[in-house]
Scaffold this motif. Structure first.
Motif, mmCIF file in Angstrom:
data_model
loop_
_atom_site.group_PDB
_atom_site.id
_atom_site.type_symbol
_atom_site.label_atom_id
_atom_site.label_comp_id
_atom_site.label_asym_id
_atom_site.label_seq_id
_atom_site.Cartn_x
_atom_site.Cartn_y
_atom_site.Cartn_z
ATOM 1 N N VAL A 1 32.633 -56.258 2.016
ATOM 2 C CA VAL A 1 31.872 -55.232 1.317
ATOM 3 C C VAL A 1 31.058 -54.537 2.395
ATOM 4 C CG1 VAL A 1 30.085 -54.739 -0.383
ATOM 5 C CG2 VAL A 1 31.741 -56.578 -0.814
ATOM 6 N N LEU A 2 31.373 -53.280 2.635
ATOM 7 C CA LEU A 2 30.698 -52.503 3.671
ATOM 8 C C LEU A 2 29.919 -51.390 2.985
ATOM 9 C CD1 LEU A 2 33.653 -52.176 6.201
ATOM 10 C CD2 LEU A 2 31.939 -53.988 6.043
ATOM 11 N N THR A 3 28.640 -51.296 3.272
ATOM 12 C CA THR A 3 27.777 -50.347 2.580
ATOM 13 C C THR A 3 27.049 -49.455 3.573
ATOM 14 O OG1 THR A 3 27.405 -52.005 0.859
ATOM 15 C CG2 THR A 3 25.889 -50.150 0.911
ATOM 16 N N LEU A 4 27.112 -48.161 3.320
ATOM 17 C CA LEU A 4 26.295 -47.212 4.077
ATOM 18 C C LEU A 4 25.027 -46.978 3.276
ATOM 19 C CD1 LEU A 4 28.912 -44.626 5.339
ATOM 20 C CD2 LEU A 4 27.433 -46.052 6.738
ATOM 21 N N CYS A 5 23.898 -47.338 3.843
ATOM 22 C CA CYS A 5 22.596 -47.180 3.189
ATOM 23 C C CYS A 5 21.778 -46.158 3.963
ATOM 24 C CB CYS A 5 21.831 -48.499 3.173
ATOM 25 S SG CYS A 5 22.648 -49.782 2.253
ATOM 26 N N ASN A 6 21.028 -45.335 3.249
ATOM 27 C CA ASN A 6 20.199 -44.326 3.916
ATOM 28 C C ASN A 6 21.017 -43.607 4.975
ATOM 29 O OD1 ASN A 6 17.889 -45.177 2.422
ATOM 30 N ND2 ASN A 6 17.715 -46.899 3.831
ATOM 31 N N TYR A 7 22.176 -43.169 4.557
ATOM 32 C CA TYR A 7 23.189 -42.584 5.434
ATOM 33 C C TYR A 7 22.608 -41.497 6.329
ATOM 34 C CZ TYR A 7 27.254 -39.761 6.682
ATOM 35 O OH TYR A 7 28.198 -39.036 7.355
ATOM 36 N N LYS A 8 22.874 -41.642 7.612
ATOM 37 C CA LYS A 8 22.523 -40.613 8.590
ATOM 38 C C LYS A 8 23.811 -39.883 8.921
ATOM 39 C CE LYS A 8 18.740 -43.240 10.474
ATOM 40 N NZ LYS A 8 18.289 -44.118 11.530
ATOM 41 N N GLN A 9 23.808 -38.591 8.696
ATOM 42 C CA GLN A 9 25.027 -37.798 8.852
ATOM 43 C C GLN A 9 25.710 -38.072 10.181
ATOM 44 O OE1 GLN A 9 24.609 -33.490 8.731
ATOM 45 N NE2 GLN A 9 26.137 -33.502 7.127
ATOM 46 N N ASP A 10 26.984 -38.335 10.095
ATOM 47 C CA ASP A 10 27.819 -38.674 11.250
ATOM 48 C C ASP A 10 29.100 -37.874 11.080
ATOM 49 O OD1 ASP A 10 29.488 -39.825 13.116
ATOM 50 O OD2 ASP A 10 29.119 -41.867 12.497
ATOM 51 N N ARG A 11 29.236 -36.796 11.784
ATOM 52 C CA ARG A 11 30.313 -35.839 11.535
ATOM 53 C C ARG A 11 31.611 -36.194 12.257
ATOM 54 N NH1 ARG A 11 29.300 -33.110 7.184
ATOM 55 N NH2 ARG A 11 30.415 -31.345 7.952
ATOM 56 N N GLY A 12 32.089 -37.410 12.112
ATOM 57 C CA GLY A 12 33.347 -37.798 12.740
ATOM 58 C C GLY A 12 34.541 -37.075 12.164
ATOM 59 N N VAL A 13 34.513 -36.859 10.869
ATOM 60 C CA VAL A 13 35.533 -36.071 10.183
ATOM 61 C C VAL A 13 34.770 -35.125 9.273
ATOM 62 C CG1 VAL A 13 37.418 -36.113 8.496
ATOM 63 C CG2 VAL A 13 37.297 -37.880 10.253
ATOM 64 N N VAL A 14 35.109 -33.857 9.328
ATOM 65 C CA VAL A 14 34.440 -32.880 8.470
ATOM 66 C C VAL A 14 35.429 -32.361 7.439
ATOM 67 C CG1 VAL A 14 32.727 -32.217 10.184
ATOM 68 C CG2 VAL A 14 34.890 -30.993 10.099
ATOM 69 N N TRP A 15 34.902 -31.784 6.404
ATOM 70 C CA TRP A 15 35.714 -31.286 5.305
ATOM 71 C C TRP A 15 35.348 -29.836 5.072
ATOM 72 C CZ3 TRP A 15 39.054 -33.681 1.719
ATOM 73 C CH2 TRP A 15 39.384 -32.899 0.612
ATOM 74 N N ASP A 16 36.344 -29.005 4.897
ATOM 75 C CA ASP A 16 36.100 -27.646 4.433
ATOM 76 C C ASP A 16 37.149 -27.339 3.366
ATOM 77 O OD1 ASP A 16 38.492 -26.919 5.704
ATOM 78 O OD2 ASP A 16 37.487 -25.953 7.382
ATOM 79 N N GLU A 17 37.222 -26.106 2.945
ATOM 80 C CA GLU A 17 38.142 -25.769 1.852
ATOM 81 C C GLU A 17 39.608 -26.017 2.206
ATOM 82 O OE1 GLU A 17 37.559 -22.328 4.476
ATOM 83 O OE2 GLU A 17 36.125 -23.544 3.390
#
Length: 168
Positions: A39-55
């Motif tokens: 069980v892996l949880t991201l808490c208080n996520y700090k933006q990490d732009r390893g992969v970005v999403w656009d349209e």
């Protein structure tokens, strides 16, 4: 079972990698080398732009070669796969339409599993489904995954997941 949390995908990946590395091998089962549940949880996520999403879909911005020798080729395959699964199939668009109409739904699930993946010759993806649920002012996302090469793909899957979560 491994239970971990961190504030960035990269930090979570490093913790998970070390925990799995420390595991003993399962005797008599070569297909499940260092097999475990996590069980892996991201808490208080700090933006990490390893992969970005656009349209147009997912795009990698992370240098995976520091973790994986064939990183750029591997991420290209991953990105193509997830663009096909989420965009080309229309699953993401259908989900977003459904979610816009019922923001408190408990049915916010995108299923990526296909029984064709049971063919032992075909490769199949780690991500089985993604489940979203709005709780108060927070949009939670859960990913159910299986993997046989988490040491290589987990960091990419974490980046894909965070970019999908940000987009939704």
């Amino acid at each position: 079972m491994i239970i971990l949390e961190d504030t960035t995908p990269e930090g979570l990946y490093k913790k998970a990698f070390l925990k799995v590395y420390e595991l003993s091998d399962l005797e008599g089962d070569p297909k499940n080398y260092k097999d475990t549940s996590a069980v892996l949880t991201l808490c208080n996520y700090k933006q990490d732009r390893g992969v970005v999403w656009d349209e147009k879909g997912f795009k990698s911005t992370f240098d995976y070669t520091q973790y994986i020798k064939e990183g750029s080729e591997q991420i290209k395959l991953e990105v193509e796969h997830y663009n096909e699964e989420f965009i080309e199939t229309g699953k993401l668009e259908s989900f977003l339409d459904y979610f816009k109409n019922d923001k408190t739904t408990k049915k916010g699930l995108i299923n990526l599993w296909d029984n064709d993946y049971l063919d032992p010759v075909k490769p199949f993806p780690c991500l089985a489904y993604v489940w979203f649920r709005k709780m108060g002012d927070t949009l939670n996302m859960n990913c159910h995954m299986r993997a046989n090469d988490a040491y290589k793909i987990l960091i990419m899957d974490l980046h894909v997941g965070t970019s999908l979560h940000e987009y939704v």
